[in-house]
Every structure is written in structure tokens, then in C-alpha cells.
Write a protein that holds these residues in place. Sequence first.
Motif, short mmCIF file in Angstrom:
data_model
loop_
_atom_site.label_atom_id
_atom_site.label_comp_id
_atom_site.label_asym_id
_atom_site.label_seq_id
_atom_site.Cartn_x
_atom_site.Cartn_y
_atom_site.Cartn_z
N ASN A 88 6.17 4.64 11.24
CA ASN A 88 4.84 4.53 10.65
C ASN A 88 4.55 3.10 10.18
O ASN A 88 3.41 2.63 10.25
CB ASN A 88 4.70 5.50 9.47
N PHE A 90 5.40 0.32 11.52
CA PHE A 90 4.97 -0.52 12.63
C PHE A 90 3.50 -0.32 12.96
O PHE A 90 2.89 -1.18 13.61
CB PHE A 90 5.83 -0.24 13.86
N THR A 91 2.93 0.76 12.51
CA THR A 91 1.49 0.99 12.71
C THR A 91 0.68 0.59 11.48
O THR A 91 -0.55 0.77 11.47
CB THR A 91 1.23 2.48 13.03
N GLY A 92 1.35 0.07 10.47
CA GLY A 92 0.64 -0.36 9.26
C GLY A 92 0.60 0.69 8.17
O GLY A 92 0.01 0.45 7.11
N ASP A 93 1.23 1.84 8.39
CA ASP A 93 1.25 2.91 7.39
C ASP A 93 2.62 2.90 6.70
O ASP A 93 3.62 3.32 7.28
CB ASP A 93 1.01 4.27 8.06
#
Length: 334
Positions: A88, A90-93
Motif C-alpha cells: 500500500n 508504494f501507492t501512497g497509502d
Amino acid sequence: MKELRRRFGERRHEIGVLTARRALATLFVVPAVTLATFALAALSPLDPLVTYLGDGFEHTGRAERDAISDSLGLDVPFWQTWWNWMANAFTGDFGASHSLKQPVTTVFAERLPWTLGLSVVALVIALLIAFGVAAVAALRPDGLLDRALERVTLALTGMPPFVIGLLAVALFAVTLRWFPVGGLTEPGQPVTFGGVVHHIVMPSIVLALSQVPWFALALRESVREALGSGAVREAQVRGLSRGEVLRGHIAPVSAAALIALMGARLPELVVGALVVEEVFSWPGLADATVEAALTADFALLAAVTAATTLVMMLGSWLSDCALLVVDPRAQVER
């Protein structure tokens, strides 16, 4: 300025190699450090569910506890929680902090600027003090200031930042009332530039004093070595003025030693900032970090650890790049 641009052009390839190596190392170091954080948090005897429910824990039924625990991901192995968090991230979460009841990104947005601001101000103060004191002490060996520098730095190196902070509070805030005890503003008052400056004086000076001994002693020794070098003696024989000798021969060597030391001392500066924040109730990441550690807040702990590791590696990279530009003797390991 032209000279620095010329040196940068000459060392551009080496800087590129260094940057690629550090970037590759970061891809391995940050995941490893965050994995260790999840593992240590999982070994903690603290129950995150108790913290999350607070006083309502004893009044919550078993089925409801299990449902909340499942929604928070507390029942899965730590490595699986870490893997999900990394995916998560790596997706900005970066997840949500169950201890602060906020998204981790919100916690960082509200607190990180204050920690960085305190660290930068303290670093500037430490460098200014070190430059002034060390230069005079080195130019007058065994003089009054030189002997005083040795005694004061020895005393400061043996005092943790929180001790210096408590002494500063007792003297300048409680006894003399020159500065506020802590916080960002006076209670009930809005945040203003003048108020922040008034409140940051004591914590920044305390944090700076924890770094001054290392910078001052390193500068003093590097200036002394430069004064005794053949290049300086040759410059003096050629009739160059004292200012030209200082700028052209002593300053570059001294700056190289200081830059290398700054990279090595950056981790302690970051840790010291968190300690000083707790003493002065500064609204940075310290309070959130302590809360996350006490409540086994996996998401916030991992984010703080990752951010701290990135700051240290970035600072080390900048330090080494600056050293390559300033010091022709510095080389990238093959």
C-alpha cells in the motif's frame, strides 16, 4: 561560485555513481528496517486493541473485539501485515494510526515540518557557534579560548540533550522567565511567526549544544592541520595575505572535514530532535512516535522508521556529494 561549478563538472561522473549506489541501497535498507519495526512491535507485550478501544475495552463483547481486531489486521502474522503495508505504501497509502485516529499522511503533514524546522535551525546555530569558536581557538593554540573550548566540550559531550533541556527550562524559563517553558504558542493564542520564533529559541539552542562539541573540535583540529601543512607554509612564503591563505588553503580543508562529520552526526541530530521535542512539548513527530511505540501502532511506527531512515540516507548522500565537490582527495570506492 564558478569554482564550485567547475569542481562539480569534474566530479559529475563520480557523483552519479555514488547516487546510483545509494539509491540501490535504499531499496533494500528501508524495507529491511520497516520489517524489523513490525517484528519488534509484534513482540511487544502491549495489546493494540486495548489502546484502540480505550475505556470501552472491558464493555466490548468477544465477538465485537474479534471483528475490530480483524478489521485492524491484528490477527495476522507480522510479516503479512508488513507486506500489506509495503504494497500500500508504494501507492501512497501508509495506513491509519489507530493510536491517533488519523491517517498516517495527516500525522506527517501536521508534525513533520515542525521537526524539520527545529532540526535545521539547530544545525545552523551549531555550525555558527562551532565556526566562530573553533577558528579562534585553532589560531591561538593553548590560549584561554582554546583551553575553555576543551573543558566546555568535554562537559557537553557527557550531558544528554534532555538534561541540557531541563537545565535550560529551570534557568531561562522558570527562574529568569526569558523564554516560555514549551509549546508552539501561548495557551489559547493563534500561531504567529513572532510567537514561533520566541518559542523555538530554547529548544533549538539546546539541540545545537548537543552537536557543537563534535563540530568545534573537528574544525579546530582540521584548521590546525591545515596551518601546519606545506601548502600553507608555501603560500605564506609567497607573501599571500592571511585572508587569502584562509580562503584558499585552510577553509577548503576544514570544510571537507566538517561536511564528512555532518553526515556521520545526522542520525544523532534526528534522535536528539525527538528528545528535545518531548522536553519542550514541541509539536513535532516525537509525541506521535512515543505514542506509537507505547500502543504498538504498526502503521505509524513503520512510517516514522522509514522516514527517519530516508532522512539519514539522504543527508549522508548530500554530505558525500558535497565532500566530493569540496575535497579533491575524496574518492568513490571502486
